[in-house]
Structures are given as structure tokens and as C-alpha cells.
Design an enzyme around this catalytic site. Structure first.
Site, PDB file in Angstrom:
ATOM      1  CG  ASP A 127      -7.783  -7.451  -4.698  1.00 25.21           C
ATOM      2  OD1 ASP A 127      -8.271  -6.418  -5.168  1.00 25.21           O
ATOM      3  OD2 ASP A 127      -7.079  -7.467  -3.674  1.00 25.21           O
ATOM      4  CD1 TRP A 162      -9.921  -2.248  -4.424  1.00 27.61           C
ATOM      5  CD2 TRP A 162      -9.283  -1.949  -6.557  1.00 27.61           C
ATOM      6  NE1 TRP A 162      -8.898  -3.127  -4.704  1.00 27.61           N
ATOM      7  CE2 TRP A 162      -8.484  -2.958  -5.986  1.00 27.61           C
ATOM      8  CE3 TRP A 162      -9.058  -1.582  -7.884  1.00 27.61           C
ATOM      9  CZ2 TRP A 162      -7.489  -3.629  -6.711  1.00 27.61           C
ATOM     10  CZ3 TRP A 162      -8.060  -2.230  -8.600  1.00 27.61           C
ATOM     11  CH2 TRP A 162      -7.294  -3.237  -8.017  1.00 27.61           C
ATOM     12  N   GLY A 163     -14.761  -0.346  -6.558  1.00 28.74           N
ATOM     13  CA  GLY A 163     -15.739   0.606  -7.101  1.00 28.74           C
ATOM     14  C   GLY A 163     -15.463   1.028  -8.531  1.00 28.74           C
ATOM     15  CG  ASP A 184      -7.006  -1.185  -0.162  1.00 27.90           C
ATOM     16  OD1 ASP A 184      -7.923  -1.465  -0.964  1.00 27.90           O
ATOM     17  OD2 ASP A 184      -5.965  -1.856  -0.056  1.00 27.90           O
TER      18      ASP A 184
HETATM   19  C1  GAL Z   1      -6.239  -4.738  -2.268  1.00 28.80           C
HETATM   20  C2  GAL Z   1      -7.533  -4.934  -1.532  1.00 28.80           C
HETATM   21  C3  GAL Z   1      -7.213  -5.134  -0.069  1.00 28.80           C
HETATM   22  C4  GAL Z   1      -6.321  -6.351   0.079  1.00 28.80           C
HETATM   23  C5  GAL Z   1      -5.067  -6.203  -0.786  1.00 28.80           C
HETATM   24  C6  GAL Z   1      -4.239  -7.469  -0.803  1.00 28.80           C
HETATM   25  O1  GAL Z   1      -6.487  -4.577  -3.621  1.00 28.80           O
HETATM   26  O2  GAL Z   1      -8.363  -3.826  -1.723  1.00 28.80           O
HETATM   27  O3  GAL Z   1      -8.406  -5.281   0.667  1.00 28.80           O
HETATM   28  O4  GAL Z   1      -7.041  -7.493  -0.293  1.00 28.80           O
HETATM   29  O5  GAL Z   1      -5.403  -5.882  -2.112  1.00 28.80           O
HETATM   30  O6  GAL Z   1      -3.099  -7.351  -1.597  1.00 28.80           O
END
Ligand code: GAL
Length: 376
Positions: A127, A162-163, A184
Site C-alpha cells: 500500500d 491507487w493510480g 477504493d
Molecule cells: C487502502 C487500500 C485498500 C486496503 C486498505 C487497508 O489504501 O486501497 O485496498 O488495503 O488500504 O488499510
């Protein structure tokens, strides 16, 4: 390591968020087998954020498992998943903390990759939260890719920024096997549509080796769980699943796979749709906006063996007939060839059309055909 096909599996986040533990992972691995998901091609059981203790071991600096959620450590969980013939995935982050405020791998990339390899991890979602302001995204993804490669274990590297930072332009070079291209997903029609529509121009960057990941599916959630939102109906789930398949996107289920209803089960194990997703050529579809419509599109995806996938999506609120002119995809009207169609949902023959068709598609729904180009 070459990842030839979009990965298929299940991830804890969409439904469970932080409500994860060893029993859930064991039961979900069992469900993979009992529900026939493994036979349909799904293989990765992925634990997302919230699996670790709040702090690293003060002496070794290793990430530790969460004491209540995974009291027996992660290796026993990985071993159980492997004992079912499945692959095991975990999660970390390129920043100082993960998005849910657990230790991130920033400046600990190599020691964490060693930990993941020792546990028996086959897939790492990585992430992008709490990244230091002076750190460059591409550099951080390269660092972890190198650490994973040096770990001595084949680990699929699933980047999740996230692109941002025009990720599609550098992520293949940074060693990832898939890359999240959007924010998301939530379980609503607006969410899956806007995600899918946002990538129409960028699908050419996706292919064997490094796939555009448009997020975990919400199919079968019906508004329940962490990203439940308004929920979707079965027509939406058909459309969502079909869009992901037309894009050759990774198919990561996000519902509670222990409790799928019959429609969900039938949809996510549909062999014709999975065949479209997993086509070895992984070509992006040609996407045409339907004439006189803001909300309807048709798509044609070239596959191997003279097969095609032809689909039409009604992303509007009223039932419609969607005009499809094959010449828009490149087939000359005068060629003397046409598409012989089989309905991907029912397996039924759907006729042969030479240059034009106008299928009826209910609001939120879609039609998907496996097609062969034949002389007529
Ligand atoms: C976001 C991610 C999600 C999930 C989440 C966990 O940044 O896009 O898919 O992994 O964090 O905290």
C-alpha cells in the site's frame, strides 16, 4: 518471475476490514475448496491490513503478528493455506505506517521481505499510506521489489498506490506484477462504474507480467461488510464481474466466501467469464460508446484461437436496446463474415450476426457473448 495471467483469489478487506483472525482464514481456505473456487481457478488467500501488532519487535525490528488475531503466528496460517493446495498472501505498506496505522515497511523493506519469505508468503499487497513527504513513490516500490526478489522466494508483488504518480508509466519497470489504478471500491453501482470507466484509456498498459488492478470485487456483498455502502443488485454484480473479465483484471473476491448465495457462486465460478479474464493474450477490449447514449457501451476483446468476447453494458437507469455495429470494431460490412455467438451466462447459442445487432439490456445489466468470426 513472470506472472502470465491476472491473479485470482480472495482478500479480507472489503468485508472484514480489521475483523480478521486465524479462524476466518482457515474457514475461508476451506470454503475455497468446498465451494469449488479452487477448481474454477482461484488460488490466492490474501490477508489485508490489520494482521500485525501495533509495534515492531524492539530488538529484532521484525513485524510481529497481532497477539489476539493471530496468536499462533502467521506461519501456521500460511501452512494451513498451503495444505489446501492454495497460495498465501499478505499486506504491507511503503510508508512508516499502514493505512490502518500498523507498522509499514518504510526503511525496513529487506528485513520485512525476509520475514514474508520465512512465513511462506506467495503474494504481497503493498500500500501507499504514511509515505514520508520527501520519498518518491517509484523508488519505494522499486526498493520492495528488489527486497522480494532477494528474499529467495517467488512472491507476487501487488502494488497499491491507487493510480497516483502516473503509476501506469513506471510500475512495470519497478518490478510489480499488478498495480492498483484507482481509489477504493465501495459496494455501489456508482463505484464500480466509475472505477471501470476511469481506466478505459489506460488498458493498453496492462498485460502479461504486470496487470492493471481495478480493486477487489464487491460481487456478493449486497451492502454488508466494511465497504458495503448502498449494495448492488444481481444485475450490477453481473456487470461488475463481466467488466473485470473484459479488462483482464485480477479477480480478487471481496465477499464472505463462506456464505455465498447461489447467484454469487454461479457468477464467480462461471467458466466462460473466467475464460475471458484469463485469456492468455490479455488484450484490452475495443470500447465503443453506443450511438445516441450517454450510458451504454459495447466492447470487443480479441482472444486466442479466433475467439472473441463481445459485451454490452447498460450503465443507465432504464432498460434499453444497445446498438452494436461491428464495423466500429474493425469488421468490414462487406467482409462476408459475421460473429457466431454463445451467451456467456447461459451457455446457449445466441445466433450469428453479420454487421449489426441490437440486444435488449436491462438497466444496470449486461450481455456477454463468446464469439467466433465465421464466414456467412
Ligand atoms: C487502502 C487500500 C485498500 C486496503 C486498505 C487497508 O489504501 O486501497 O485496498 O488495503 O488500504 O488499510
Amino acid at each position: 518471475m513472470l506472472v502470465q495471467r491476472p491473479p485470482m483469489g480472495w482478500n479480507t478487506w472489503n468485508t472484514f476490514g480489521s475483523e480478521i483472525n486465524e479462524a476466518l482464514i482457515r474457514e475461508s481456505a476451506d470454503a475455497f475448496i468446498d465451494a469449488g473456487l479452487k477448481d474454477a481457478g482461484y488460488e490466492y488467500v490474501v490477508i489485508d491490513d490489520c494482521w500485525s501488532a501495533r509495534d515492531r519487535d524492539p530488538v529484532t525490528h521484525r513485524i510481529l503478528p497481532h497477539p489476539e488475531r493471530f496468536p499462533n503466528g502467521m506461519k501456521v496460517v500460511a501452512d494451513y493455506v498451503h495444505s489446501k493446495g492454495l497460495k498465501f498472501g499478505m499486506y504491507s505498506c511503503d510508508g512508516v505506517r499502514t493505512c490502518a496505522d500498523y507498522p509499514g515497511s518504510y526503511d525496513h523493506e529487506f528485513i520485512d521481505a525476509e520475514t514474508f519469505a520465512e512465513i511462506g508468503v506467495d503474494y504481497l499487497k503493498y500500500d501507499n499510506c504514511y509515505k514520508p513527504q520527501n520519498a518518491q513513490g517509484p523508488t519505494l516500490y522499486r526498493r520492495m521489489a528488489m527486497a522480494l526478489r532477494a528474499s529467495g522466494r517467488d512472491i507476487v508483488f501487488s502494488a497499491c498506490n491507487w493510480g497516483s504518480d502516473d503509476v501506469w508509466t513506471w510500475i512495470r519497470g519497478a518490478g510489480a506484477h499488478l498495480y492498483r489504478s484507482t481509489g477504493d471500491i465501495h459496494d455501489s453501482p456508482e463505484s464500480y462504474r466509475s472505477i471501470a470507466n476511469s481506466q478505459r484509456e489506460k488498458l493498453g498498459f496492462s498485460g502479461p507480467g504486470c496487470f492493471n488492478d481495478i480493486d477487489m470485487l464487491t460481487v456478493g456483498m449486497y451492502g454488508k461488510g466494511l465497504v458495503g455502502s448502498t449494495g448492488c443488485n444481481d444485475a450490477d454484480y453481473r456487470s461488475q464481474f463481466a467488466l473485470w473479465c473484459m479488462y483482464s483484471a485480477p479477480l480478487m473476491l471481496g465477499c464472505d466466501i463462506r456464505r455465498m448465495n447461489e447467484q454469487t457462486h454461479k457468477l464467480v465460478t462461471n467458466r466462460a467469464l473466467i475464460r475471458i479474464d484469463q485469456d492468455p493474450e490479455c488484450r484490452p477490449p475495443i470500447i465503443i460508446r453506443a450511438a445516441h447514449s450517454e450510458t451504454c457501451v459495447s466492447m470487443l476483446k480479441m482472444m486466442d484461437n479466433n475467439e472473441y468476447a463481445l459485451a454490452a453494458f447498460n450503465m443507465g437507469e432504464s432498460d434499453s436496446r444497445i446498438p452494436i455495429m461491428f464495423t466500429d470494431f474493425g469488421l468490414p460490412v462487406s467482409a462476408g463474415y459475421g460473429f457466431q455467438l454463445k451467451n456467456a451466462f447461459t451457455g446457449e447459442d445466441a445466433g450469428t450476426y453479420r454487421d449489426y445487432m441490437r440486444p435488449a439490456v436491462a438497466a444496470h445489466d449486461c450481455v456477454v457473448y463468446l464469439a467466433k468470426l465465421v464466414r456467412i
